[in-house]
Design a protein around this motif. Structure first.
Motif, PDB file in Angstrom:
ATOM      1  N   THR A   1      -7.877 -37.450 -10.806  1.00  0.00           N
ATOM      2  CA  THR A   1      -7.291 -38.789 -10.932  1.00  0.00           C
ATOM      3  C   THR A   1      -7.954 -39.670  -9.860  1.00  0.00           C
TER       4      THR A   1
ATOM      5  N   SER B   1      -9.231 -43.858  -8.557  1.00  0.00           N
ATOM      6  CA  SER B   1      -9.939 -44.991  -9.151  1.00  0.00           C
ATOM      7  C   SER B   1     -11.381 -44.665  -9.515  1.00  0.00           C
ATOM      8  N   SER B   2     -12.034 -43.742  -8.790  1.00  0.00           N
ATOM      9  CA  SER B   2     -13.435 -43.434  -9.124  1.00  0.00           C
ATOM     10  C   SER B   2     -13.535 -42.794 -10.507  1.00  0.00           C
TER      11      SER B   2
ATOM     12  N   ASP C   1      -5.076 -31.584  -9.203  1.00  0.00           N
ATOM     13  CA  ASP C   1      -4.012 -31.565  -8.190  1.00  0.00           C
ATOM     14  C   ASP C   1      -2.790 -32.320  -8.687  1.00  0.00           C
TER      15      ASP C   1
ATOM     16  N   HIS D   1     -12.522 -35.016   1.510  1.00  0.00           N
ATOM     17  CA  HIS D   1     -11.795 -34.026   0.703  1.00  0.00           C
ATOM     18  C   HIS D   1     -12.286 -34.026  -0.737  1.00  0.00           C
TER      19      HIS D   1
ATOM     20  N   GLY E   1     -10.389 -32.656  -4.492  1.00  0.00           N
ATOM     21  CA  GLY E   1      -8.992 -32.345  -4.786  1.00  0.00           C
ATOM     22  C   GLY E   1      -8.199 -32.849  -3.602  1.00  0.00           C
TER      23      GLY E   1
ATOM     24  N   ARG F   1      -2.128 -47.639  -1.913  1.00  0.00           N
ATOM     25  CA  ARG F   1      -2.302 -48.737  -2.870  1.00  0.00           C
ATOM     26  C   ARG F   1      -1.660 -48.442  -4.221  1.00  0.00           C
TER      27      ARG F   1
ATOM     28  N   LYS G   1     -16.937 -44.748   1.297  1.00  0.00           N
ATOM     29  CA  LYS G   1     -17.247 -43.344   0.952  1.00  0.00           C
ATOM     30  C   LYS G   1     -18.607 -42.900   1.510  1.00  0.00           C
TER      31      LYS G   1
HETATM   32  C1  F6R Z   1      -7.485 -36.964  -7.246  1.00  0.00           C
HETATM   33  C2  F6R Z   1      -8.148 -36.246  -6.165  1.00  0.00           C
HETATM   34  C3  F6R Z   1      -8.770 -36.923  -4.990  1.00  0.00           C
HETATM   35  C4  F6R Z   1      -9.526 -38.200  -5.351  1.00  0.00           C
HETATM   36  C5  F6R Z   1     -10.148 -38.801  -4.092  1.00  0.00           C
HETATM   37  C6  F6R Z   1     -10.863 -40.107  -4.394  1.00  0.00           C
HETATM   38  O1  F6R Z   1      -7.083 -36.091  -8.284  1.00  0.00           O
HETATM   39  O2  F6R Z   1      -8.156 -35.073  -6.214  1.00  0.00           O
HETATM   40  O3  F6R Z   1      -9.637 -36.014  -4.369  1.00  0.00           O
HETATM   41  O4  F6R Z   1     -10.521 -37.914  -6.283  1.00  0.00           O
HETATM   42  O5  F6R Z   1      -9.164 -39.020  -3.143  1.00  0.00           O
HETATM   43  O6  F6R Z   1      -9.937 -41.030  -4.852  1.00  0.00           O
HETATM   44  P1  F6R Z   1     -10.403 -42.485  -5.320  1.00  0.00           P
HETATM   45  O7  F6R Z   1     -11.327 -42.290  -6.460  1.00  0.00           O
HETATM   46  O8  F6R Z   1      -9.123 -43.176  -5.763  1.00  0.00           O
HETATM   47  O9  F6R Z   1     -11.039 -43.120  -4.148  1.00  0.00           O
END
Ligand code: F6R
Length: 249
Positions: free
Chosen positions: A37, A39-40, A64, A129, A131, A158, A193
């Motif tokens: 899940t 936003s990416s 997760d 991290h 997951g 957010r 990132k």
């Molecule tokens: C979500 C997950 C996290 C997100 C990571 C990036 O299932 O396991 O590792 O992939 O925190 O989140 P975003 O894409 O919202 O910056």
């Protein structure tokens, strides 16, 4: 590391991966997808929808889930994946599997029982991290309950009314679990990132940066925008996909 693509936009990244997944699904409709899940990854689901990819025969394994949110809470990962993958892409709800907070250790066995994950989608946290395997997670770890880092709670605030409402605990596939997927796909965007991406792809393989474990996997595709790629010095990038991306979609 198999391929690092640096693309011009999130949409292009989502399009590129959706094309690859679409092709796989046409060849193997019963594909086992590892579903992240955030936003990416959302851009992949949006592009899969635009491309009309049907996951009606697929199986989905969530990466997760928060502990302490009711399943029906709009930000539980069950709810998010139901909206983005079940309702939109046709994955049958009965074939969406999430780790159970009461018996996390069973999830690896569930995955094995269904033949393993064919393709695992991943985002990366600003501190490295994958997951919810925060810094310090063993690179051999299996699905288990974890405490979220404060940085993760702040990053995810957010999606909630405030940081206090972000759960403190979660259950996550382990780094070792993730590495067992046959193919890994990681997407990252934005300057926040860049440091984590550089550490993961070019730094030492260490539990301090769980995403550095990707270096151990033989089939990884990484798709970055220019900002997220900003800290990379050595990794060979693939030719841009710009020539094939239909910019006028
Ligand atoms: C979500 C997950 C996290 C997100 C990571 C990036 O299932 O396991 O590792 O992939 O925190 O989140 P975003 O894409 O919202 O910056």
């Amino acid at each position: 590391m198999t391929a690092v693509h640096v693309v011009g936009s999130r949409r292009e990244a989502g399009w590129l991966i959706a094309e690859q997944i679409g092709e796989l699904v046409r060849r193997v409709p019963k594909i086992n997808l590892g579903l992240a899940t955030g936003s990416s990854i959302e851009t992949v689901y949006t592009e899969l929808d635009r491309q009309g990819v049907d996951l009606g025969k697929a199986r989905g394994f969530a990466l997760d889930e928060y502990i302490g949110l009711p399943e029906a809470h709009p930000q539980s990962y069950r709810s998010v994946l139901t909206r983005m993958v079940v309702d939109t892409l046709g994955l049958p709800a009965s074939r969406l599997m999430l780790p159970d907070a009461d018996h996390p250790e069973l999830f690896d066995r569930v995955i094995d029982r269904w033949g393993g994950v064919d393709l695992q989608l991943l985002g990366i946290g600003s501190e490295g991290h994958i997951g919810f395997n925060e810094a310090g997670s063993s690179l051999g770890s299996r699905t288990r309950a974890v405490t979220l880092a404060e940085s993760t709670r702040r990053d995810n605030a957010r999606f909630f009314e405030s940081v206090e409402k972000v759960p403190r605990l979660a259950v996550t596939q382990g780094v070792g679990t993730i590495l067992r997927a046959r193919r890994l796909v990681l997407l990252a965007f934005g300057a926040s990132k860049a440091e984590a991406v550089a550490a993961a792809l070019e730094g030492p393989i260490t539990a301090r940066v769980p995403a550095s474990a990707l270096q151990l996997h033989p089939d990884v595709t990484v798709v970055l925008d220019r900002l997220a790629a900003g800290g990379l010095q050595f990794v060979g990038r693939q030719p841009s996909t710009a020539s094939t991306f239909p910019r006028r979609l």
